[in-house]
Design an enzyme around this catalytic site. Structure first.
Site, PDB file in Angstrom:
ATOM      1  N   HIS A 101       8.734  19.734 -18.204  1.00 45.08           N
ATOM      2  CA  HIS A 101       9.767  19.009 -18.924  1.00 45.08           C
ATOM      3  C   HIS A 101      10.441  19.946 -19.913  1.00 45.08           C
ATOM      4  O   HIS A 101       9.789  20.801 -20.499  1.00 45.08           O
ATOM      5  CB  HIS A 101       9.195  17.795 -19.666  1.00 45.08           C
ATOM      6  CG  HIS A 101      10.242  16.801 -20.037  1.00 45.08           C
ATOM      7  ND1 HIS A 101      10.985  16.896 -21.186  1.00 45.08           N
ATOM      8  CD2 HIS A 101      10.697  15.713 -19.372  1.00 45.08           C
ATOM      9  CE1 HIS A 101      11.845  15.899 -21.220  1.00 45.08           C
ATOM     10  NE2 HIS A 101      11.701  15.168 -20.143  1.00 45.08           N
TER      11      HIS A 101
ATOM     12  N   ASP B 101       8.263  11.086 -13.850  1.00 44.73           N
ATOM     13  CA  ASP B 101       8.459  10.807 -12.425  1.00 44.73           C
ATOM     14  C   ASP B 101       7.213  11.035 -11.590  1.00 44.73           C
ATOM     15  O   ASP B 101       7.233  10.784 -10.377  1.00 44.73           O
ATOM     16  CB  ASP B 101       9.610  11.672 -11.876  1.00 44.73           C
ATOM     17  CG  ASP B 101      10.939  11.245 -12.455  1.00 44.73           C
ATOM     18  OD1 ASP B 101      11.065  10.066 -12.819  1.00 44.73           O
ATOM     19  OD2 ASP B 101      11.844  12.090 -12.567  1.00 44.73           O
TER      20      ASP B 101
END
Ligand code: ACO
Length: 376
Positions: free
Chosen positions: A262, A313
């Protein structure tokens, strides 16, 4: 670009807006909407309450919630031509492409389409949130040669989505998991798609144009498209026993593993931790526990080898799969949640706008003499 410029690739760390919507603390792995911790919102609030928080700045009182629910319910039916357009699309049209086209079409039927005022934007936020859910489900039914399922009054936003997708009334556990997922995806500061929506409306363009752009940005595998890729990875692995050999190969080949990493979170994505618990429960309930087992195995192996964290996700993939959501609808489902945040960001941007227009560092050839085409 002028002398002394500083290139920041991917705008990493650049602060480009003020917001009251979302407080993302990447160093400590914390996230809150409007001051409320994401964990508490996912567990205790409905998606409708969260949408109210994002659009009005406060969680709703009972009468305010009733009013919002009435507005959302009233907006569920799609204009006929939008469904007709789904019938005209090639059967293998990517659902995100269909959704993007649907949002653009919805702008042609919205009475407030060109009004960027605060009140009109709030009305459009409500309509688009309902219509995006309906559009995803209607397109899915049409591409399968079925009639869209009419929305059912009396069902929550999450329950009605699952109902319109399958034509069957979902169970309470599935509704709760799906509702919490919509909340977890509802808002996330200046992620690529939200930044896109803000950039579009910073030109004084309108909400539908911005959301169509947001859908386009979300579609990519480095953004919302990652969830679908995670599920395809788990399917490629096939069985828990094959995780180790898959991971060893992926590490050796330096593969980019979807659902990991991320830009902002360094100490873990708090949404992934919540989704992990929900995925475990849903995979157990649906007797498809192997997907959760494989996800945990991959998470632990990749984290140990590369220090990469799973992002939002990652665990949403086995969760959505075990809820019966088709794999290529994972990204549209994220859009169904993120519309709340996109709309809230559009409202914030319109209410206090300055054109978003960064610079680029020129690295092409220096000034040179023009030569006419016949002499080149
Ligand atoms: N798999 C393997 N290596 C990775 C991954 C990954 N998923 N993510 C980052 N890395 C490595 C890169 O190879 C790079 O290593 P290097 O410095 O040795 O070259 C380093 O970590 C930094 O990677 P960047 O791509 O520069 O980091 P950035 O902040 O730009 O990327 C991103 C963030 C795009 C999310 C990245 O982690 C990624 O591609 N992840 C996979 C896609 C994904 O899951 N996206 C969903 C994000 S959440 C959301 O949008 C809803």
């Amino acid at each position: 670009m002028t002398e002394g410029s500083q290139l920041i690739r991917g705008l990493e760390g650049v602060v480009a807006a003020e917001t009251r919507l979302c407080d993302l603390d990447g160093a400590h792995g914390r996230l809150a909407y409007g001051g409320y911790d994401i964990d508490e919102l996912a567990r205790r609030a409905s998606f409708e309450e969260v949408a109210h928080l994002l659009w009005y700045g406060e969680l709703p009182k009972p009468a305010q919630l009733d009013q919002l629910v009435i507005g959302l319910t009233a907006a569920r039916e799609l204009p006929g031509p939008v469904v007709d357009a789904f019938r005209l699309m090639p059967a293998d049209t990517d659902p995100m492409r269909a959704l993007q086209a649907a949002v653009a079409l919805l702008g042609m039927f919205d009475p407030d389409a060109t009004d960027n005022g605060h009140a009109a934007n709030l009305r459009k936020a409500v309509r688009l949130t309902s219509q995006i859910a309906s559009a995803i489900c209607a397109h899915h039914r049409v591409r399968q040669g079925q009639e869209p399922v009419r929305p059912a009054a009396g069902l929550s936003h999450a329950a009605n989505f699952l109902y319109m997708l399958t034509g069957e009334r979902p169970g309470a556990a599935a509704v709760k998991a799906f509702d919490a997922s919509l909340t977890l995806y509802a808002e996330h500061e200046l992620n690529a798609s939200t930044f896109t929506t803000r950039t579009i409306v910073s030109t004084q363009s309108d909400m539908h144009s911005a959301v169509a752009g947001g859908v386009g940005a979300l579609k990519g595998p480095l953004h919302g498209g990652a969830g679908e890729a995670v599920m395809r990875t788990l399917m490629e692995i096939g069985e828990p026993a094959a995780v180790e050999s898959f991971a060893a190969r992926a590490i050796a080949e330096k593969r980019r593993l979807m659902g990991f990493g991320h830009r902002v979170y360094r100490a873990g994505d708090p949404r992934a931790a919540i989704l992990r618990g929900m995925a475990e429960e849903a995979c157990r309930q649906s007797k498809q526990f192997k997907w959760f087992e494989m996800a945990v195995g991959l998470h632990e192996r990749i984290n140990k080898a590369k220090g990469l964290i799973p992002n939002v996700d990652f665990y949403s993939a086995p969760l959505f799969y075990s809820l019966g959501i088709p794999v290529d609808l994972f990204t549209p489902v994220i859009a169904a949640g993120r519309i709340a945040g996109w709309a809230a960001n559009v409202i914030e941007q319109h209410d206090d706008n300055r054109l978003i227009r960064p610079r680029a560092e020129y690295v092409g050839p220096g000034r040179r003499e023009f030569v006419a085409v016949e002499k080149r």
